[in-house]
Design an enzyme around this catalytic site. Structure first.
Site, PDB file in Angstrom:
ATOM      1  N   ASP A  92       0.859  -1.178   0.000  1.00  0.00           N
ATOM      2  CA  ASP A  92       0.000   0.000   0.000  1.00  0.00           C
ATOM      3  C   ASP A  92       0.899   1.233   0.000  1.00  0.00           C
ATOM      4  O   ASP A  92       2.125   1.121   0.057  1.00  0.00           O
ATOM      5  CB  ASP A  92      -0.978  -0.033   1.182  1.00  0.00           C
ATOM      6  CG  ASP A  92      -0.262  -0.077   2.524  1.00  0.00           C
ATOM      7  OD1 ASP A  92       0.952   0.185   2.577  1.00  0.00           O
ATOM      8  OD2 ASP A  92      -0.919  -0.386   3.528  1.00  0.00           O
ATOM      9  N   ASP A 269      -7.687  -7.777   0.302  1.00  0.00           N
ATOM     10  CA  ASP A 269      -6.762  -8.022   1.411  1.00  0.00           C
ATOM     11  C   ASP A 269      -7.490  -7.696   2.695  1.00  0.00           C
ATOM     12  O   ASP A 269      -8.403  -6.856   2.697  1.00  0.00           O
ATOM     13  CB  ASP A 269      -5.527  -7.116   1.326  1.00  0.00           C
ATOM     14  CG  ASP A 269      -5.843  -5.721   1.835  1.00  0.00           C
ATOM     15  OD1 ASP A 269      -6.498  -4.963   1.092  1.00  0.00           O
ATOM     16  OD2 ASP A 269      -5.483  -5.393   2.978  1.00  0.00           O
ATOM     17  N   CYS A 307     -12.788 -29.043   6.955  1.00  0.00           N
ATOM     18  CA  CYS A 307     -11.526 -28.398   6.593  1.00  0.00           C
ATOM     19  C   CYS A 307     -10.398 -29.430   6.550  1.00  0.00           C
ATOM     20  O   CYS A 307     -10.310 -30.290   7.415  1.00  0.00           O
ATOM     21  CB  CYS A 307     -11.206 -27.316   7.626  1.00  0.00           C
ATOM     22  SG  CYS A 307      -9.670 -26.421   7.293  1.00  0.00           S
ATOM     23  N   CYS A 309      -7.099 -28.479   6.418  1.00  0.00           N
ATOM     24  CA  CYS A 309      -5.832 -27.796   6.702  1.00  0.00           C
ATOM     25  C   CYS A 309      -5.015 -28.596   7.703  1.00  0.00           C
ATOM     26  O   CYS A 309      -5.506 -29.525   8.328  1.00  0.00           O
ATOM     27  CB  CYS A 309      -6.076 -26.372   7.201  1.00  0.00           C
ATOM     28  SG  CYS A 309      -6.426 -26.221   8.963  1.00  0.00           S
ATOM     29  N   CYS A 312      -6.659 -28.645  11.251  1.00  0.00           N
ATOM     30  CA  CYS A 312      -7.862 -29.461  11.428  1.00  0.00           C
ATOM     31  C   CYS A 312      -7.585 -30.955  11.264  1.00  0.00           C
ATOM     32  O   CYS A 312      -8.317 -31.781  11.798  1.00  0.00           O
ATOM     33  CB  CYS A 312      -8.948 -28.999  10.452  1.00  0.00           C
ATOM     34  SG  CYS A 312      -9.630 -27.392  10.930  1.00  0.00           S
ATOM     35  N   HIS A 338      -4.996 -21.939  10.316  1.00  0.00           N
ATOM     36  CA  HIS A 338      -6.357 -22.362   9.957  1.00  0.00           C
ATOM     37  C   HIS A 338      -7.126 -21.236   9.259  1.00  0.00           C
ATOM     38  O   HIS A 338      -7.740 -21.455   8.210  1.00  0.00           O
ATOM     39  CB  HIS A 338      -7.145 -22.838  11.178  1.00  0.00           C
ATOM     40  CG  HIS A 338      -8.598 -23.017  10.855  1.00  0.00           C
ATOM     41  ND1 HIS A 338      -9.081 -24.127  10.200  1.00  0.00           N
ATOM     42  CD2 HIS A 338      -9.660 -22.188  11.007  1.00  0.00           C
ATOM     43  CE1 HIS A 338     -10.377 -23.978   9.984  1.00  0.00           C
ATOM     44  NE2 HIS A 338     -10.753 -22.809  10.464  1.00  0.00           N
TER      45      HIS A 338
END
Lengths: 378, 378
Positions: A92, A269, A307, A309, A312, A338
Site C-alpha cells: 500500500d 486483502d 476443513c 488444513c 484441522c 487455519h
C-alpha cells in the site's frame, strides 16, 4: 515483464476468473492477499505460507518505512529478498496508516506531515515520496497515495478528498513514469468518493484517464454497512476498464467475499483472518467459533470438520482452547494457519464456482451456511 | 513393550552410544529433550519438531496438572493424543516447579502443600499423587517425586532432602507397581545429595536397590559452577547400573553438553534453546549471538554459516533482527527453530564422535569454537 492481466472467464453475475502475471509469479484471481504488515504475516513462516498456496502478500509501506526503513530494505535487495519471500508482493502507499495510526497529521495539497506512532518522530509523505519508498521496497504492485477519510463523512469532505486523491494519483503516475522500472513494478490507482456513488463514478472516470495497469476501490471497509460497501464497489467497478484488475482494499468477512467478487472484484486483502486468529476467533464452514469458550475444553473434534488444513487434520478444539487459555504462542500460530487456509480455500471455491457459472448460487449457500441464513453477521 | 535400553558402544571417556526403545518410538542416545512445558514447545508446531527430527519431548507435570488438568488430558486420550505428538514424552514429577514456582510450600514426609502460581488455589502433591498424575498424562517415562533444594545448601539440608527423596522414590515405585501399566509407562528414579559426592554415592546406591528402568541425576543446574555439575554427575553415574539410561536433569549450555556425555549421561533437557530464542539469543558454531545488536541490522548472512537449518538456509540476520526489534512473533518462531536445530544437530555430532571413539577431542574442539578457547562461558 511487468504486470499483465488476463480475464479467462466471466460469470453471469459480473465475476471474473483471471490470471495476474507478475515478476514474482502468476496469480489466479479472484485472490485474497494475507497482510504481512512489518515484512511478516504475524505468526506464520514463509514456508507455511507457501504450503498454504499463498501467491501474493500485502506489505504495509508505513510500517516498513518506519522500521526497518525502506533504504535499508533496498540496500538488502528489496522486500522479497529481505523477507525471503519469492512470490508476489503488493504494497500500500502508507496513506491509510498515516490517516489511521500516526499522530498529529497535517494535510495539504503537497502531502501529509505526521508523527511516527513508534517514537514520535516527524515525517512527510507526498505522492512522489510514496512512490520512492515503494520503489525502494521493490513490490510487484505499488499503490498511489490517497487521502483516506472516516465513515461517515459529509459529501463535501468526500468530494474534496476524492479530488485531492486524484491529483495525487496524477503526481504518483508522473513520478513513477519518470523514475520507476515498469518491467519490475506496476502502479495501481485508487478510486475514492466516500459513500457517494456519483462521486465515485466521476472519480473513477477521471482516474481511468491515467491508463494505469490496475485500479483499487479505496475508502471502504471503514465501518460502513455491507450493503453500502457493495453499492459503492458496484458503482466503481462499472466504470473501470474490463481488462484491468480491480482491487477492493481492506475486505472482508468470509460471508461477504463472494458479494464483492460478484461485483467484479479480482483482488482483496484483510487483517481479519490473522488478527482474529490471535484473538482466538476461528472461521469455519458453519460460522465463527470463539475457541476460548468452555464447551470446547473437552471437544476432541477439529475446528472445522469440513476443513483439510494442517490444523484441522491434526489438532483438536480442546488442544487449541488449552493453548489459547495458556497464552501459548502455538495457539496464535495454529489459529492463524487455519484462518488463512479458510480464506485461501474460499477463494479456490469461488474460482471454481465462476468457472462453472454458478457463483450466485454458491454465494447464497455460503452466506447461509456461515450465518445460519441471516444477513451480514459482522 | 515398556522401556528397553541398549548400549551400542562405549567411548574411552565413559560416553555411551545407546538406543532407548519406548512405546512411542526408538530414541538414539545421547539425546536432548526440548521442553514442552504446557503441552507445547513454545513457538513451534509439532510438524516443525518432527522436521527437526526431535524424538522425545519433556512435559511439565506441574503445569499440565494445573492447566488443563491431568484428568481432562486422560479423558482426551492422554498427553500424546491431546497435543498430537506421536513420539515419546517424558514428564517430570512436578516437584521442581512446586519448589521453584509455586507459593506457600509446606513440606513434610507425606508430601508438599502448595498454592498454584496461576490462581492461588491450594494443592497437595505426594509421591503417590505424582505417579497418579503422570499415569493420567500417559507419558512414556515418568519421574519420581523428589525434594529439590537450592544451591548452595548446607550438608545437613542436602542429606535430609536426599533421605526424604529416597523414601518418596520407594513410595512412587510401590504405587507404580500396584497401579501403573509397565508395558505403557516406565518410572525413573532421581539421585539427590546436593553438592556432596558422598551423599550422592550413598543416595545412588540405595536408589539402585529399587531396580528402576532408568535413573536421573537431579538437583543440579541450579546455579552451581560447571565443574561441580561435572563432579556430582560423575560421582553419581559411577554408581548407576551400566545397562540403564541416565538422565541429567535441566542441562545445559551447548559447550558443556559433551562434558556430561563424557560422564556417562544419556539424556538431557533444558529450556535454554527455547527460552533464549524468545529473548533473541542464538546459538552458533562460533558462540552466542544477540540478534538485537546493531551490527546485524544490515547483515545479509545467515545466523550460522555452518548451519543447514531451515532458518539459516532462508533468512538473514538482518531480517531476524528486524523481526526481534519489531516484536514480531515470527522472530521468536525462527529463533526457536534455529536453536533447537543447533542442539539436536549437536547431539547427532556427539553420537558420531562416540561411534568414532573421538568424543574427548570433539568436546575440546567444540568448547574452543564456542567460547573462543576459554572455559565455561555461562
Amino acid at each position: 515483464m511487468g504486470i499483465r492481466f488476463e480475464v479467462l472467464a466471466r460469470d453471469p453475475t459480473g465475476a471474473r476468473l483471471g490470471r495476474l502475471h507478475t515478476p514474482h509469479g502468476v496469480i489466479d484471481t479472484p485472490v485474497f492477499m494475507p497482510v504481512g504488515t512489518a515484512a511478516s504475516v504475524k505468526g506464520v513462516t514463509q514456508q507455511q505460507l507457501e504450503a498454504l498456496d499463498c501467491q501474493i502478500l500485502l506489505g504495509n509501506t508505513y510500517h516498513l518505512y518506519l522500521r526497518p526503513g525502506h533504504e535499508l530494505v533496498a540496500r538488502l535487495g528489496g522486500l522479497h529478498k529481505f523477507m525471503a519471500w519469492p512470490r508476489a508482493i503488493l504494497t500500500d502507499s502508507g496513506g491509510f496508516q498515516v490517516f489511521s495510526l500516526a499522530e498529529l497529521r497535517k494535510i495539504n495539497d503537497d502531502g501529509v506531515t505526521f508523527r511516527s506512532h513508534l517514537d514520535g518522530s516527524e515525517h512527510f509523505l507526498s505522492p512522489e515520496r510514496a512512490v520512492e519508498i515503494q520503489m525502494a521496497l521493490g513490490s510487484d504492485i505499488m499503490m498511489v497515495l490517497d487521502e483516506c477519510i472516516e465513515y461517515p463523512a459529509e459529501r463535501e469532505r468526500a468530494r474534496e478528498a476524492a479530488v485531492r486523491s486524484l491529483a495525487w494519483a496524477r503526481r504518483c503516475k508522473q513520478h513513477f513514469d519518470q523514475h520507476a522500472d515498469a518491467q519490475r513494478q506496476a502502479l495501481f490507482g485508487i478510486v475514492q468518493g466516500g459513500g457517494y456513488a456519483d462521486l465515485r463514478r466521476e472519480n473513477a472516470d477521471q482516474l481511468v484517464e491515467l491508463d494505469l495497469p490496475g485500479y483499487a476501490v479505496g475508502g471502504l471497509a471503514v465501518g460502513e454497512p455491507h450493503a453500502l460497501t457493495c453499492e459503492m464497489t458496484e458503482a466503481t467497478t462499472a466504470r473501470l476498464p474490463a481488462e484491468k484488475p480491480r482491487y477492493l482494499m481492506g475486505v472482508g468477512y468470509p460471508e461477504d467475499i463472494p458479494d464483492y467478487v460478484m461485483r467484479g472484484v479480482d483482488m482483496m486483502d484483510c487483517v481479519l483472518p490473522t488478527r482474529n486468529a490471535r484473538n482466538g476467533l476461528l472461521f469455519t464452514s458453519a460460522g465463527r467459533l470463539a475457541i476460548k469458550n468452555a464447551p470446547y475444553a473437552a471437544d476432541e473434534g477439529p475446528v472445522d470438520a469440513n476443513c483439510n488444513c494442517m490444523v484441522c487434520t491434526r489438532y483438536s478444539r480442546a488442544y487449541l482452547r488449552h493453548l489459547f487459555a495458556s497464552n501459548e504462542m502455538l495457539g496464535a500460530i495454529l489459529n492463524t494457519i487455519h484462518n488463512l487456509h479458510f480464506y485461501l480455500a474460499l477463494m479456490r471455491r469461488i474460482r471454481e464456482a465462476i468457472a462453472a457459472g454458478r457463483l450466485a448460487q454458491f454465494a447464497a449457500e455460503w452466506r447461509a451456511a456461515l450465518t445460519g441464513g441471516g444477513t451480514h453477521s459482522a
